[in-house]
Design an enzyme around this catalytic site. Structure first.
Site, short mmCIF file in Angstrom:
data_model
loop_
_atom_site.label_atom_id
_atom_site.label_comp_id
_atom_site.label_asym_id
_atom_site.label_seq_id
_atom_site.Cartn_x
_atom_site.Cartn_y
_atom_site.Cartn_z
N HIS A 160 0.81 -1.22 0.00
CA HIS A 160 0.00 0.00 0.00
C HIS A 160 0.84 1.26 0.00
O HIS A 160 0.36 2.32 -0.38
CB HIS A 160 -0.93 0.00 1.22
N HIS A 211 4.74 9.20 12.44
CA HIS A 211 3.95 8.05 12.85
C HIS A 211 4.87 6.92 13.28
O HIS A 211 6.00 6.81 12.83
CB HIS A 211 2.98 7.57 11.75
#
Length: 324
Positions: free
Chosen positions: A124, A190
């Site tokens: 992804h 993140h």
């Protein structure tokens, strides 16, 4: 194949777009969803108005295509297939094979020891951007996929090397007539639960070392772990490292201004400490942006940012282009 400088430099555009495997899986409120939808729709509009004839897609991997048995800092694919993890599509990318190999040759001549994959597998981190921009990633303009290691120490590419790589890609593109879109498809701040070789469980260390296709059960279990981590971050649980919107906005400002000296002078350790272990994915933006003129502000009609804990993403979208 030998390339010489094009008599008129073709237009070039940069798209920085965060990704999150949790889009569509973890619930976010309507305001956050609308902000993402508006930003992605705007990016799609600007990209299609630009009408790229070639895409250089720079992305990370999350132990779906590259493993610790052999982990290059950078790798160009002359063929690439998306594995279809989470909600991202599976299937072959429309790779510009001859140009991918020509770029690899150019980079070798320019003192970059570039790995080449004749059968690259991407996840992804590559396919979500194409999915959002073209619905079906197999119907895109021709793509040169370039992997940037962002999770596996010690071969994570350094900031200054990423800038130099992008500048060298720019010199290669100077020889081509095509309008080229460079996509940096990495996250900003993140730290999802991506294991490292320091993990105490030998089975987990083996899983991120041995290159193999996971079973559907293993893939489903991974999805549930990441979903749970996103909800834990949204709920403020202490075991999840918070996002850092200030760091994200500073990074995006540096991309917009093209003034990268101060950014590239920061320590590698500070990236993990301040923004999370996976914030090294932001280097995909740095490589892509550096293929456009630096130390100058280019037209930047789109610059959007949203802090999205449930998605474990400082979600940024930026589009800019050369003036010609």
């Amino acid at each position: 194949m030998t390339y010489t400088a094009s008599p008129q430099r073709a237009s070039r555009a940069f798209l920085g777009m965060s990704h999150s495997p949790l889009l569509g899986l973890n619930h976010i409120d309507d305001e956050d969803q609308m902000a993402i939808d508006v930003a992605v729709s705007a990016a799609r509009t600007f990209v299609h108005e630009f009408a790229p004839e070639l895409i250089v897609l720079i992305g990370p991997d999350h132990y779906n295509g590259f493993f610790n048995e052999l982990m290059p800092p950078f790798c160009i694919g002359s063929e690439a297939t998306a594995v279809g993890d989470y909600l991202s599509p599976a299937g072959p990318l429309n790779v510009a094979q001859d140009q991918a190999l020509a770029l690899a040759s150019h980079l070798m001549d320019d003192d970059f020891d570039m790995a080449v994959s004749r059968r690259m597998r991407v996840d992804h981190g590559f396919s979500q951007a194409l999915q959002f921009l073209w619905d079906d990633e197999m119907n895109t303009p021709p793509v040169i996929p370039m992997f940037v290691n962002s999770v596996a120490q010690p071969s994570i590419a350094r900031l200054s090397r990423c800038r130099a790589l992008g500048q060298s890609i720019g010199r290669f593109l100077d020889t081509l007539p095509q309008r080229t879109l460079l996509i940096g498809s990495g996250g900003l701040s993140h730290e999802p639960p991506v294991p490292t070789m320091e993990h105490p469980d030998p089975a987990i260390r083996e899983r991120i070392t041995d290159k193999r296709t996971p079973t559907q059960q293993e893939r489903d279990a991974k999805t549930e772990r990441v979903k749970a981590a996103g909800m834990a971050l949204a709920n403020g649980e202490a075991w999840m490292k918070p996002l850092n919107p200030e760091w994200d906005r500073h990074w995006m400002h540096a991309m917009a201004s093209g003034e990268l000296d101060a950014l590239c002078a920061t320590s590698e350790e500070s990236i993990s400490k301040e923004a999370g272990n996976s914030a090294h994915e932001s280097k995909t933006w740095l490589v892509a942006r550096s293929a456009l003129p630096l130390n100058t502000e280019l037209p930047c009609p789109l610059q959007s940012y949203r802090c999205m804990p449930a998605l474990i993403a400082g979600y940024g979208v930026m589009f800019m282009h050369t003036k010609n």
